[in-house]
Design a protein around this motif. Sequence first.
Motif, PDB file in Angstrom:
ATOM      1  N   LEU A 293       0.830  -1.330  -0.085  1.00 47.45           N
ATOM      2  CA  LEU A 293      -0.095  -0.007  -0.080  1.00 47.45           C
ATOM      3  C   LEU A 293       0.959   1.465  -0.112  1.00 47.45           C
ATOM      4  O   LEU A 293       0.625   2.159  -0.773  1.00 47.45           O
ATOM      5  N   THR A 294       1.941   1.277   0.703  1.00 46.44           N
ATOM      6  CA  THR A 294       2.585   2.443   0.896  1.00 46.44           C
ATOM      7  C   THR A 294       3.547   2.818  -0.387  1.00 46.44           C
ATOM      8  O   THR A 294       3.874   3.647  -0.857  1.00 46.44           O
ATOM      9  N   MET A 295       3.972   1.603  -0.972  1.00 43.22           N
ATOM     10  CA  MET A 295       4.501   1.820  -2.524  1.00 43.22           C
ATOM     11  C   MET A 295       3.618   2.392  -3.444  1.00 43.22           C
ATOM     12  O   MET A 295       3.883   3.322  -4.211  1.00 43.22           O
ATOM     13  N   LYS A 296       2.280   1.965  -3.364  1.00 37.87           N
ATOM     14  CA  LYS A 296       1.205   2.804  -4.345  1.00 37.87           C
ATOM     15  C   LYS A 296       0.953   4.056  -3.689  1.00 37.87           C
ATOM     16  O   LYS A 296       0.868   4.986  -4.734  1.00 37.87           O
ATOM     17  N   TRP A 297       0.542   4.080  -2.328  1.00 36.07           N
ATOM     18  CA  TRP A 297       0.333   5.574  -1.830  1.00 36.07           C
ATOM     19  C   TRP A 297       1.245   6.614  -1.764  1.00 36.07           C
ATOM     20  O   TRP A 297       1.310   7.769  -2.327  1.00 36.07           O
ATOM     21  N   THR A 298       2.492   6.356  -1.156  1.00 36.64           N
ATOM     22  CA  THR A 298       3.369   7.252  -0.695  1.00 36.64           C
ATOM     23  C   THR A 298       4.378   7.448  -2.175  1.00 36.64           C
ATOM     24  O   THR A 298       4.791   8.410  -2.233  1.00 36.64           O
ATOM     25  N   PHE A 299       4.608   6.438  -2.671  1.00 35.16           N
ATOM     26  CA  PHE A 299       5.476   6.450  -3.826  1.00 35.16           C
ATOM     27  C   PHE A 299       4.741   6.470  -5.030  1.00 35.16           C
ATOM     28  O   PHE A 299       5.381   6.539  -6.100  1.00 35.16           O
ATOM     29  N   ASP A 300       3.456   6.310  -5.055  1.00 36.44           N
ATOM     30  CA  ASP A 300       2.667   6.490  -6.345  1.00 36.44           C
ATOM     31  C   ASP A 300       3.346   5.659  -7.466  1.00 36.44           C
ATOM     32  O   ASP A 300       3.446   5.975  -8.591  1.00 36.44           O
ATOM     33  N   ILE A 301       3.816   4.367  -7.156  1.00 40.06           N
ATOM     34  CA  ILE A 301       4.539   3.565  -8.043  1.00 40.06           C
ATOM     35  C   ILE A 301       3.713   3.435  -9.444  1.00 40.06           C
ATOM     36  O   ILE A 301       2.637   3.061  -9.120  1.00 40.06           O
ATOM     37  N   LYS A 302       4.257   3.323 -10.423  1.00 39.76           N
ATOM     38  CA  LYS A 302       3.597   3.062 -11.803  1.00 39.76           C
ATOM     39  C   LYS A 302       4.573   2.099 -12.545  1.00 39.76           C
ATOM     40  O   LYS A 302       5.728   1.943 -12.395  1.00 39.76           O
ATOM     41  N   PRO A 303       4.110   1.145 -13.620  1.00 42.98           N
ATOM     42  CA  PRO A 303       4.580   0.228 -14.325  1.00 42.98           C
ATOM     43  C   PRO A 303       5.891   0.800 -14.810  1.00 42.98           C
ATOM     44  O   PRO A 303       7.071  -0.063 -14.792  1.00 42.98           O
ATOM     45  N   ASN A 304       6.035   2.028 -15.253  1.00 41.69           N
ATOM     46  CA  ASN A 304       7.138   2.388 -16.003  1.00 41.69           C
ATOM     47  C   ASN A 304       8.304   3.073 -15.022  1.00 41.69           C
ATOM     48  O   ASN A 304       9.233   3.356 -15.610  1.00 41.69           O
ATOM     49  N   ASP A 305       8.116   3.233 -13.750  1.00 43.26           N
ATOM     50  CA  ASP A 305       9.057   3.668 -13.043  1.00 43.26           C
ATOM     51  C   ASP A 305      10.428   3.091 -12.684  1.00 43.26           C
ATOM     52  O   ASP A 305      10.255   1.787 -12.778  1.00 43.26           O
ATOM     53  N   VAL A 306      11.246   3.858 -12.704  1.00 42.80           N
ATOM     54  CA  VAL A 306      12.619   3.300 -12.407  1.00 42.80           C
ATOM     55  C   VAL A 306      12.947   3.821 -10.857  1.00 42.80           C
ATOM     56  O   VAL A 306      13.270   4.866 -10.681  1.00 42.80           O
ATOM     57  N   TYR A 307      12.655   2.932  -9.806  1.00 44.76           N
ATOM     58  CA  TYR A 307      12.563   3.342  -8.276  1.00 44.76           C
ATOM     59  C   TYR A 307      13.941   2.922  -7.826  1.00 44.76           C
ATOM     60  O   TYR A 307      14.628   1.740  -7.890  1.00 44.76           O
ATOM     61  N   TRP A 308      14.580   4.094  -6.981  1.00 39.62           N
ATOM     62  CA  TRP A 308      15.619   3.760  -6.473  1.00 39.62           C
ATOM     63  C   TRP A 308      15.586   4.306  -4.786  1.00 39.62           C
ATOM     64  O   TRP A 308      15.435   5.251  -4.561  1.00 39.62           O
ATOM     65  N   CYS A 309      15.740   3.339  -4.030  1.00 38.23           N
ATOM     66  CA  CYS A 309      16.059   3.525  -2.465  1.00 38.23           C
ATOM     67  C   CYS A 309      17.480   3.115  -2.312  1.00 38.23           C
ATOM     68  O   CYS A 309      17.921   2.202  -2.288  1.00 38.23           O
ATOM     69  N   THR A 310      18.319   4.248  -1.744  1.00 43.15           N
ATOM     70  CA  THR A 310      19.483   3.965  -1.563  1.00 43.15           C
ATOM     71  C   THR A 310      19.805   3.315   0.033  1.00 43.15           C
ATOM     72  O   THR A 310      21.037   3.308   0.187  1.00 43.15           O
TER      73      THR A 310
END
Length: 660
Positions: A293-310
């Motif tokens: 849920l927080t990936m979707k809500w806070t990070f608004d994650i979408k199929p084309n994202d390139v996500y980086w948590c350091t």
Amino acid sequence: MADIETFKQENRVFAPPADFVKNATISGMPAYEALCAEAERDYEGFWARLARENLQWQKPFTKVLNETDAPFYKWFEDGKINVSYNCLDVNLSNGNADKTAVVFESDDAKVTRVTYRELHRRVCHFANGLKSLGVKKGDRVVIYMPMSIEGVAAMQACARIGATHSVVFGGFSAKSLQERVIDAGAVAVITADVQVRGGKQLPLKSIVDDALAMGGCDTIRNVIVYKRAGADINWVEGRDLWLHDVLANQADECEPEWVDAEHPLFILYTSGSTGKPKGVQHASGGYLLWAVLTMKWTFDIKPNDVYWCTADIGWITGHTYIAYGPLAVGATQIVFEGVPTYPNAGRFWDMVQRHKATIFYTAPTAIRSLIKAAEADEKIHPKQYDLSSLRLLGSVGEPINPEAWMWYYKNIGHEKCPIVDTFWQTETGGHMISPLPGATPQVPGSCTLPLPGITAAIVDETGHDLPNGNGGILVVKRPWPAMIRTIWNDPERFKKAYFPEEFGGKIYLAGDGAIRNKDTGYFTITGRIDDVLNVSGHRMGTMEIESALVANPIVAEAAVVGKPDETTGESICAFVVLKRARPTGDEAKQIAKELRDWVAKEIGPIAKPKEIRFGDNLPKTRSGKIMRRLLRVLAKGEDITQDISTLENPAILDQLKESQ
Ligand code: PRX
């Protein structure tokens, strides 16, 4: 760093950009408010709906929340689930099989990509390998690994077979590792020959050898070693195994072990205000739900994202927002082995440019140190890089001061990326208070509002609500699915630390102070209210460092306090009394160095005091209590203006001004 007066005066407001709002998962404040209202109307119904819509259950749950044994809450307890299935198998049948799951970049910038199909295969090999060694559901496995695909796979493999992992950050010493192995009663340690960071090799396997040689780790049967660099290492026949040998000839499929939703997915040790680190125990179903849920809500994650948590997988951020959350939503993510300053302090920006990262999540300490570096060297200033792929920025681990927030907003986000300042803790499992990027207007230095379903509030010492505008104690009033379940091996400590009787025993005490804005109700975290320090976003107990210091044969007494630090948020300042005469000059410098190295050996380099001050004694009341508030003033280098009439030995204060 969290100077409350600065925050009170902060009145800059940044509305989410219209483009962002248009496509956001939670689009506009009314959408956020609708979710909050749904949770308020029917709390259990709200969570049940989300758990059905966002997770794949092998056996659906019929019970939502069980409060009979409060504060040992249970969520979705009769449901059966497997976390690894939800992170991997689900992506094989929903069109993501050939999508890149992980873009791994090594310290020396070699890039490896794995698809969901490949990651699934590797995790199955790993899971089958663990099973072939007799590791089974309920066993504990310690993971002491560098940032790597193998590290993530090790965690997923444990989840797949129902083994409970306990990841220990690679910066912890042999002694810390030994204590965690013993407390968890682990059957195996998964490690690497070395970890490579900033061009240097750190010997993980030899630290494991030292830890196990300290004794008491009789539950360990195997040490599994990932060959990262082919470094020279010692080998204990019969106990040690190469990971590549364990994986060889394993089947490509491993049927997931279906576990109860409450089955412990992992234990992660974190510092408390007293005693040794606490093994924070998380469950499977509720934890994963919140990660998704927080990936979707806070990070608004979408199929084309390139996500980086350091973050590093050794901390909670690396659990929820690297090892589990991104995979459970089928995202493409960057996993980075190295450090932000190697080969130079432009590394993060260079990587964002090369990999076209769209979401970037890091800690204020990193931002502050990169600001300094950029100001000192034009060549690695973020303006030299193409950062236009970015659409969302995040901050985690410590308060972000408004100046750092503004720099991040302007220089990295080019005033078009919302910043999510996410407040949460090892114990909360995932974000608790954070802007939603397509809804919440942001204010620098404020983590804004609780996520839907999270009943955060500010109370006084008796547990009563405080009106907005007053500083107080941060609590969460109702249980939530991703919350800590207990402290491993110590349920009494769990109750005392988080659900104290003084507050009625049913509300969760975060251990932080906070204030809500009078008009907006926005939260600003003012820092820990217990004896826990936050150094570079890493949690350190002052008592732990004190115990380490007094364990040294030359130390009679020690008191540790935090001191505000421009880069690391807080730094560690130790006041020490030796069993011999108070040292001065070069001798004092030499002993301070020895003590720092000692603390690094006892706990890890992250716990080294930045400053050590020697006295013939510590400032004490007539009843012998150390007056820490005076030590805090001295650490800051300020003059003492407080009443010191109860002080037994005022003359000592002058001695303690000089730091080594
Ligand atoms: O004091 C708060 C601070 O970090 C503590 C939790 O540390 P840990 O369990 O190691 O987890 C860190 C990563 C989630 C909290 O009690 N903290 C964390 N995030 C923030 C923060 N303080 C202010 N603002 C934040 N966004």
